[in-house]
Design a protein around this motif. Structure first.
Motif, PDB file in Angstrom:
ATOM      1  N   ASP A  39     -15.382   6.976  -8.323  1.00  0.00           N
ATOM      2  CA  ASP A  39     -16.811   7.310  -8.303  1.00  0.00           C
ATOM      3  C   ASP A  39     -17.476   6.789  -7.033  1.00  0.00           C
ATOM      4  O   ASP A  39     -18.358   7.439  -6.471  1.00  0.00           O
ATOM      5  N   LEU A  40     -17.071   5.602  -6.600  1.00  0.00           N
ATOM      6  CA  LEU A  40     -17.603   5.083  -5.327  1.00  0.00           C
ATOM      7  C   LEU A  40     -17.245   6.029  -4.186  1.00  0.00           C
ATOM      8  O   LEU A  40     -18.088   6.327  -3.334  1.00  0.00           O
ATOM      9  N   LEU A  41     -16.017   6.493  -4.169  1.00  0.00           N
ATOM     10  CA  LEU A  41     -15.571   7.402  -3.117  1.00  0.00           C
ATOM     11  C   LEU A  41     -16.395   8.689  -3.112  1.00  0.00           C
ATOM     12  O   LEU A  41     -16.712   9.221  -2.053  1.00  0.00           O
ATOM     13  N   ALA A  42     -16.767   9.158  -4.281  1.00  0.00           N
ATOM     14  CA  ALA A  42     -17.546  10.387  -4.396  1.00  0.00           C
ATOM     15  C   ALA A  42     -19.053  10.131  -4.269  1.00  0.00           C
ATOM     16  O   ALA A  42     -19.842  11.070  -4.256  1.00  0.00           O
ATOM     17  N   GLY A  43     -19.446   8.879  -4.147  1.00  0.00           N
ATOM     18  CA  GLY A  43     -20.857   8.512  -4.141  1.00  0.00           C
ATOM     19  C   GLY A  43     -21.509   8.547  -2.773  1.00  0.00           C
ATOM     20  O   GLY A  43     -20.953   9.039  -1.783  1.00  0.00           O
ATOM     21  N   ARG A  44     -22.700   7.981  -2.732  1.00  0.00           N
ATOM     22  CA  ARG A  44     -23.533   7.995  -1.525  1.00  0.00           C
ATOM     23  C   ARG A  44     -22.955   7.149  -0.392  1.00  0.00           C
ATOM     24  O   ARG A  44     -23.127   7.459   0.779  1.00  0.00           O
ATOM     25  N   VAL A  45     -22.250   6.066  -0.718  1.00  0.00           N
ATOM     26  CA  VAL A  45     -21.650   5.187   0.288  1.00  0.00           C
ATOM     27  C   VAL A  45     -20.153   5.089  -0.028  1.00  0.00           C
ATOM     28  O   VAL A  45     -19.694   4.099  -0.607  1.00  0.00           O
ATOM     29  N   PRO A  46     -19.370   6.088   0.380  1.00  0.00           N
ATOM     30  CA  PRO A  46     -17.956   6.103   0.007  1.00  0.00           C
ATOM     31  C   PRO A  46     -17.151   4.930   0.567  1.00  0.00           C
ATOM     32  O   PRO A  46     -16.116   4.576   0.014  1.00  0.00           O
ATOM     33  N   GLU A  47     -17.638   4.304   1.624  1.00  0.00           N
ATOM     34  CA  GLU A  47     -16.942   3.154   2.193  1.00  0.00           C
ATOM     35  C   GLU A  47     -16.840   1.998   1.195  1.00  0.00           C
ATOM     36  O   GLU A  47     -15.955   1.146   1.311  1.00  0.00           O
ATOM     37  N   GLU A  48     -17.731   1.965   0.217  1.00  0.00           N
ATOM     38  CA  GLU A  48     -17.662   0.901  -0.780  1.00  0.00           C
ATOM     39  C   GLU A  48     -16.390   0.988  -1.625  1.00  0.00           C
ATOM     40  O   GLU A  48     -15.979  -0.006  -2.214  1.00  0.00           O
ATOM     41  N   ALA A  49     -15.749   2.151  -1.652  1.00  0.00           N
ATOM     42  CA  ALA A  49     -14.468   2.265  -2.353  1.00  0.00           C
ATOM     43  C   ALA A  49     -13.403   1.437  -1.636  1.00  0.00           C
ATOM     44  O   ALA A  49     -12.522   0.854  -2.283  1.00  0.00           O
ATOM     45  N   ILE A  50     -13.486   1.361  -0.307  1.00  0.00           N
ATOM     46  CA  ILE A  50     -12.580   0.500   0.470  1.00  0.00           C
ATOM     47  C   ILE A  50     -12.823  -0.951   0.073  1.00  0.00           C
ATOM     48  O   ILE A  50     -11.885  -1.714  -0.200  1.00  0.00           O
ATOM     49  N   ARG A 165     -13.388  11.457   9.458  1.00  0.00           N
ATOM     50  CA  ARG A 165     -13.546  10.154   8.818  1.00  0.00           C
ATOM     51  C   ARG A 165     -13.437  10.198   7.293  1.00  0.00           C
ATOM     52  O   ARG A 165     -12.763   9.373   6.694  1.00  0.00           O
ATOM     53  N   PHE A 166     -14.099  11.156   6.635  1.00  0.00           N
ATOM     54  CA  PHE A 166     -14.054  11.168   5.172  1.00  0.00           C
ATOM     55  C   PHE A 166     -12.647  11.454   4.664  1.00  0.00           C
ATOM     56  O   PHE A 166     -12.209  10.858   3.673  1.00  0.00           O
ATOM     57  N   ALA A 167     -11.918  12.334   5.334  1.00  0.00           N
ATOM     58  CA  ALA A 167     -10.543  12.626   4.911  1.00  0.00           C
ATOM     59  C   ALA A 167      -9.671  11.374   5.030  1.00  0.00           C
ATOM     60  O   ALA A 167      -8.871  11.075   4.135  1.00  0.00           O
ATOM     61  N   VAL A 168      -9.822  10.649   6.121  1.00  0.00           N
ATOM     62  CA  VAL A 168      -9.044   9.425   6.317  1.00  0.00           C
ATOM     63  C   VAL A 168      -9.473   8.370   5.296  1.00  0.00           C
ATOM     64  O   VAL A 168      -8.631   7.711   4.674  1.00  0.00           O
ATOM     65  N   LEU A 169     -10.765   8.220   5.099  1.00  0.00           N
ATOM     66  CA  LEU A 169     -11.289   7.278   4.103  1.00  0.00           C
ATOM     67  C   LEU A 169     -10.719   7.596   2.721  1.00  0.00           C
ATOM     68  O   LEU A 169     -10.252   6.701   2.010  1.00  0.00           O
ATOM     69  N   VAL A 173      -8.345   5.181   0.377  1.00  0.00           N
ATOM     70  CA  VAL A 173      -8.719   4.771  -0.980  1.00  0.00           C
ATOM     71  C   VAL A 173      -7.632   5.173  -1.975  1.00  0.00           C
ATOM     72  O   VAL A 173      -7.237   4.379  -2.827  1.00  0.00           O
ATOM     73  N   GLU A 174      -7.119   6.387  -1.852  1.00  0.00           N
ATOM     74  CA  GLU A 174      -6.053   6.817  -2.757  1.00  0.00           C
ATOM     75  C   GLU A 174      -4.818   5.936  -2.598  1.00  0.00           C
ATOM     76  O   GLU A 174      -4.158   5.599  -3.581  1.00  0.00           O
ATOM     77  N   MET A 175      -4.529   5.535  -1.375  1.00  0.00           N
ATOM     78  CA  MET A 175      -3.416   4.616  -1.142  1.00  0.00           C
ATOM     79  C   MET A 175      -3.686   3.278  -1.833  1.00  0.00           C
ATOM     80  O   MET A 175      -2.788   2.687  -2.444  1.00  0.00           O
ATOM     81  N   GLY A 176      -4.927   2.785  -1.755  1.00  0.00           N
ATOM     82  CA  GLY A 176      -5.292   1.540  -2.419  1.00  0.00           C
ATOM     83  C   GLY A 176      -5.178   1.646  -3.931  1.00  0.00           C
ATOM     84  O   GLY A 176      -4.696   0.727  -4.596  1.00  0.00           O
ATOM     85  N   ILE A 177      -5.595   2.774  -4.479  1.00  0.00           N
ATOM     86  CA  ILE A 177      -5.490   2.998  -5.921  1.00  0.00           C
ATOM     87  C   ILE A 177      -4.022   3.023  -6.341  1.00  0.00           C
ATOM     88  O   ILE A 177      -3.638   2.396  -7.339  1.00  0.00           O
ATOM     89  N   GLN A 178      -3.211   3.724  -5.575  1.00  0.00           N
ATOM     90  CA  GLN A 178      -1.779   3.765  -5.889  1.00  0.00           C
ATOM     91  C   GLN A 178      -1.167   2.371  -5.836  1.00  0.00           C
ATOM     92  O   GLN A 178      -0.355   1.991  -6.681  1.00  0.00           O
ATOM     93  N   MET A 179      -1.575   1.586  -4.841  1.00  0.00           N
ATOM     94  CA  MET A 179      -1.058   0.221  -4.727  1.00  0.00           C
ATOM     95  C   MET A 179      -1.492  -0.609  -5.932  1.00  0.00           C
ATOM     96  O   MET A 179      -0.706  -1.399  -6.466  1.00  0.00           O
ATOM     97  N   ALA A 180      -2.735  -0.438  -6.393  1.00  0.00           N
ATOM     98  CA  ALA A 180      -3.213  -1.172  -7.578  1.00  0.00           C
ATOM     99  C   ALA A 180      -2.404  -0.783  -8.803  1.00  0.00           C
ATOM    100  O   ALA A 180      -2.039  -1.643  -9.616  1.00  0.00           O
ATOM    101  N   GLU A 181      -2.092   0.485  -8.936  1.00  0.00           N
ATOM    102  CA  GLU A 181      -1.293   0.939 -10.075  1.00  0.00           C
ATOM    103  C   GLU A 181       0.139   0.399 -10.001  1.00  0.00           C
ATOM    104  O   GLU A 181       0.707  -0.003 -11.015  1.00  0.00           O
ATOM    105  N   ILE A 182       0.694   0.361  -8.806  1.00  0.00           N
ATOM    106  CA  ILE A 182       2.041  -0.199  -8.629  1.00  0.00           C
ATOM    107  C   ILE A 182       2.036  -1.689  -8.963  1.00  0.00           C
ATOM    108  O   ILE A 182       2.945  -2.194  -9.631  1.00  0.00           O
TER     109      ILE A 182
END
Length: 192
Positions: A39-50, A165-169, A173-182
């Protein structure tokens, strides 16, 4: 997998680590950590997902995630940063190796002026709390490694062309989520 995360909900993370509120404006909810992050990634300040991922991940995993993110930006890094990134990668692979620890400690003792400098500082802080005493960067909060990982990834992201930038961001984030799941799976396996 989300049930095995160290912080089941966003509120759990904010409660355990109030320092995160200094690095982001979003307020915690009772959503699962992964849903909150997306939701942070889809929100107004997507950098907060990082930022959220930097605090969500265990410190060593966060440094590895940052290493992987910045490894995708090597064409935007100078030769010194590329060499430092290799030292951080070596440290993550073998954190107990004295040679890797020494290289990271030396790098962490200098002020972070580049994205990789922040990541080296995170590794040094995570690896050896005494690095805090030798660095010229004060530890202003109780989770300095997460703060440094956040700063390093966002500084690297700032070098990416605005159109990309948004594609890289999103990929970071998806990499971070995958790492959290691992990490959640690893912790579950270790519990048995």
């Amino acid at each position: 997998m989300a049930n095995g995360l160290r912080f089941k909900t966003a509120r759990d993370l904010f409660t355990f680590c109030p320092a995160i509120a200094r690095d982001m404006k979003a307020l915690p909810t009772d959503q699962s950590s992964i849903a909150f992050c997306r939701d942070l990634l889809a929100g107004r300040v997507p950098e907060e997902a990082i930022t959220f991922c930097a605090y969500l991940l265990p410190e060593r995993a966060a440094v590895w995630w940052a290493h992987e993110c910045l490894s995708h930006l090597t064409d935007l890094l100078d030769a010194a940063d590329q060499g430092l990134l290799a030292h951080v990668g070596d440290w993550v692979a073998e954190p107990d190796n004295p040679r890797h620890r020494a290289a990271v400690s030396t790098a962490a003792a200098t002020p972070p002026t580049t994205p990789v400098g922040w990541i080296a500082l995170a590794a040094g802080w995570r690896d050896n709390g005494s690095v805090t005493a030798t660095t010229k960067v004060p530890t202003l909060q109780p989770f300095p490694a997460a703060h440094a990982v956040n700063a390093g990834i966002l500084a690297g992201l700032a070098r990416v062309a605005l159109a990309d930038r948004f594609a890289v961001l999103s990929a970071f984030v998806e990499m971070g989520i995958q790492m959290a799941e691992i990490e959640a799976l690893r912790q579950s396996a270790d519990a048995y």
